[in-house]
Enzyme design. Sequence first.
Site, PDB file in Angstrom:
ATOM      1  CB  CYS A   2      52.157  48.678  36.886  1.00 20.63           C
ATOM      2  SG  CYS A   2      52.309  47.273  38.167  1.00 20.63           S
ATOM      3  NE  ARG A  27      50.688  48.612  30.869  1.00 16.39           N
ATOM      4  CZ  ARG A  27      51.723  47.980  30.165  1.00 16.39           C
ATOM      5  NH1 ARG A  27      51.329  47.994  28.962  1.00 16.39           N
ATOM      6  NH2 ARG A  27      52.808  47.593  30.540  1.00 16.39           N
ATOM      7  CD1 TRP A  77      50.105  42.013  37.403  1.00 17.15           C
ATOM      8  CD2 TRP A  77      47.704  42.394  37.266  1.00 17.15           C
ATOM      9  NE1 TRP A  77      49.570  40.827  37.257  1.00 17.15           N
ATOM     10  CE2 TRP A  77      47.941  40.764  36.940  1.00 17.15           C
ATOM     11  CE3 TRP A  77      46.375  42.609  37.055  1.00 17.15           C
ATOM     12  CZ2 TRP A  77      47.296  39.821  36.837  1.00 17.15           C
ATOM     13  CZ3 TRP A  77      45.670  41.437  36.963  1.00 17.15           C
ATOM     14  CH2 TRP A  77      45.915  40.249  36.769  1.00 17.15           C
ATOM     15  CG  ASN A 101      55.166  47.923  34.213  1.00 22.36           C
ATOM     16  OD1 ASN A 101      54.972  46.819  34.573  1.00 22.36           O
ATOM     17  ND2 ASN A 101      54.951  48.346  32.796  1.00 22.36           N
ATOM     18  N   GLY A 102      57.337  46.169  36.451  1.00 22.93           N
ATOM     19  CA  GLY A 102      58.364  44.949  36.401  1.00 22.93           C
ATOM     20  C   GLY A 102      58.597  44.377  37.516  1.00 22.93           C
ATOM     21  CD  GLU A 483      44.071  25.689  25.768  1.00 22.36           C
ATOM     22  OE1 GLU A 483      43.276  25.012  26.448  1.00 22.36           O
ATOM     23  OE2 GLU A 483      44.335  26.953  25.766  1.00 22.36           O
ATOM     24  CE  LYS A 487      42.233  29.248  23.870  1.00 18.79           C
ATOM     25  NZ  LYS A 487      42.457  29.256  25.429  1.00 18.79           N
ATOM     26  CD  GLU A 490      37.958  29.206  25.127  1.00 18.50           C
ATOM     27  OE1 GLU A 490      39.200  29.530  24.671  1.00 18.50           O
ATOM     28  OE2 GLU A 490      37.591  29.866  26.118  1.00 18.50           O
ATOM     29  CG  HIS A 506      40.151   2.595  20.257  1.00 18.15           C
ATOM     30  ND1 HIS A 506      40.182   1.352  20.238  1.00 18.15           N
ATOM     31  CD2 HIS A 506      41.524   3.108  20.615  1.00 18.15           C
ATOM     32  CE1 HIS A 506      41.515   0.925  20.311  1.00 18.15           C
ATOM     33  NE2 HIS A 506      42.216   1.945  20.589  1.00 18.15           N
ATOM     34  CE  LYS A 605      41.046  36.428  30.681  1.00 24.87           C
ATOM     35  NZ  LYS A 605      41.548  35.410  29.882  1.00 24.87           N
TER      36      LYS A 605
HETATM   37  C1  AGP Z   1      40.033  29.472  28.386  1.00 23.80           C
HETATM   38  O1  AGP Z   1      40.285  29.981  27.088  1.00 23.80           O
HETATM   39  C2  AGP Z   1      38.540  29.693  28.776  1.00 23.80           C
HETATM   40  N1  AGP Z   1      38.226  31.062  28.795  1.00 23.80           N
HETATM   41  C3  AGP Z   1      38.063  28.891  30.046  1.00 23.80           C
HETATM   42  O2  AGP Z   1      38.184  27.550  29.591  1.00 23.80           O
HETATM   43  C4  AGP Z   1      39.026  29.287  31.295  1.00 23.80           C
HETATM   44  O3  AGP Z   1      40.222  28.652  31.079  1.00 23.80           O
HETATM   45  C5  AGP Z   1      38.111  28.480  32.544  1.00 23.80           C
HETATM   46  O4  AGP Z   1      37.018  29.157  32.578  1.00 23.80           O
HETATM   47  C6  AGP Z   1      38.680  28.543  33.653  1.00 23.80           C
HETATM   48  O5  AGP Z   1      39.098  29.801  34.269  1.00 23.80           O
HETATM   49  P1  AGP Z   1      40.374  30.142  35.267  1.00 23.80           P
HETATM   50  O6  AGP Z   1      41.516  29.572  34.546  1.00 23.80           O
HETATM   51  O7  AGP Z   1      40.010  31.452  35.571  1.00 23.80           O
HETATM   52  O8  AGP Z   1      40.018  29.299  36.596  1.00 23.80           O
END
Ligand code: AGP
Length: 610
Positions: A2, A27, A77, A101-102, A483, A487, A490, A506, A605
């Site tokens: 927060c 935040r 938050w 906060n916490g 992952e 990353k 992206e 394969h 996001k």
């Molecule tokens: C992760 O780095 C991405 N931005 C994306 O794959 C994300 O994980 C996906 O859109 C799912 O989002 P969520 O976890 O908010 O449901």
Amino acid sequence: MCGIIGYIGARQATPLLIGGLRKLEYRGYDSAGVSVLDPALGGPSRVVRCRGKLGNLEEKLKAEPAHGTVGIGHTRWATHGRPSDENSHPHKVGPISVIHNGIIENHLQLRQELVASGSHFSSETDTEIFAHLVERQIVDGAENLTVAVRKALAKVRGSYAFVVMSDKEPGTLVAAKNSSPLVIGLGEGENFIASDVTAILAETRKVIFIEEGEMVTVTKDKVEITDLEGKPKQREPKIITWSATQAEKGGFKHYMLKEIHEQPRAVADTLVGRVDLENDDVNLDGVNLDVKNIKRIVFIACGTSYHASMVGEFLVEALARIPVEVDLASEFRYRDPIVGPGDLVVAVSQSGETLDTMEAIREAKKKGAQVFAISNVIEASIPRLADHAFYTHAGPEIGVASTKAFTTQLVAMTLLAIHLGRRTGALSRERARVLLNELVQLPNKMKEVTDQGAHLQVLARRYGGAHGFLFLGRGSQYPIALEGALKLKEISYIHAEGYAAGEMKHGPIALIDDQLPVVVLVPTGPSYEKTVSNLAEVRARQGKVLAVATRGDHDIGGHSDDVVLVPETALELQPILTVLPLQMLSYYVADQRGTDVDQPRNLAKSVTVE
Ligand code: AGP
């Protein structure tokens, strides 16, 4: 996570508090509030607070202005208690106003004790407990606010930054810190308190950072720091030279880098109140699953959350021996899935708003399954839609590429698997104890990895010019390979593939030449030797191998071109450590290529379209 601000001086507090909160809104933003008093009038403080963004509070303040030269403000938050007017800070009990906060770890026990001895609560928060505790100390005769706060702190366990104000001592603010940031801003005849320098930079650059286990009593002319026993401490002020934007990122170049470094703290927050070391068990925030009647678990998620779910499959099957399936939420409802009573559908989402995941939940519920949501955002659409919700408490994640939300999802998966395993009987008490103790040690071990930034930067320079990358892993390291590849794609826009190491022969082996860096996840464990063989196959074809291995593995250097070492931990927890160098590698590669790390092209996001 927060935002906290306090002011004491000669100017009107409210505009200064709002200005500071505006800087802290990143935040947390589900509610906000202020408590302001005028020492000249000595009257009670006025608390104005409400659910929603700061703009809502500003509107409310137009109708209910809060005048005075002393005040505290907060942007929230939610962690304990949904976002609502009542749960917004400040919390006021008698003359005492508190912002926090916490997380107060022993909040359940303290609340029970306070209720039993006559306290009435008006919110669901852990913070209100502290307001009651301080007020009790005043009633019981504590000589001043500082002493009352000190005595109240002795009863509290957890992470906190508190700021406390009293109608009875209007010329004083008292604050305390344990594991949550707190900074004092020094002015001429006025002083500020904040969770973050960003909030006060417009007013002063002369600051004192409060350290762990310290309290501070602030008047308009004086700042007195002590330890929790009241022993005075001396600290020279610092002059902040950061720009406001740098300060918002905690001095880091990007939010993503800040969030990578926040992971040890975030994981510690996910564990708070859930690990029961006395009974070698996990408390799922009071969620009572009918475990004996769960025939199957189906994880549904997208993107990074899908990768966390794949680790979840490994954990739940290994620890609870319940069959698991993992489905992409975006595919789930289009194939008329066989799901229904007896299935526990675990919907995993950082944002809690992903439309694909919401639609999959609706499908599962329509067919009679129970839904358990793992979300980082309290009261988001997904946890509200689900039958049960479990929150990861990573704090707001600003960078589009998920980092701390992912590692805290992995911790949530581990907690869920231990909880289930203890109830199915598949997990012995002894093994649960080992895992829980390892979990508690994880934040420190994670920090040992995130401290390796300089090494990862060198590796990013060495490999960052490649046109493609391959990531390989076996078992629970396979989702980590996926992952790592996601990353990198992206944020650096370099093509990358994640593969189960045994699958390389394969197909993808055809890609290998001296231009293709191959990142191999090879921590010690049952798959170690097999993975080393895959790594040898890469090198035999001139591929460049960057191995992520366990500290103490003296052989791995002979099999690879470069190595990143992570501390030893239980097999089940290794993914939480091995993903960290992959996040850092991606970050440094992207940064060197000059991409927009925090807002990569074409991505959002929260993905609220199908
Ligand atoms: C992760 O780095 C991405 N931005 C994306 O794959 C994300 O994980 C996906 O859109 C799912 O989002 P969520 O976890 O908010 O449901």
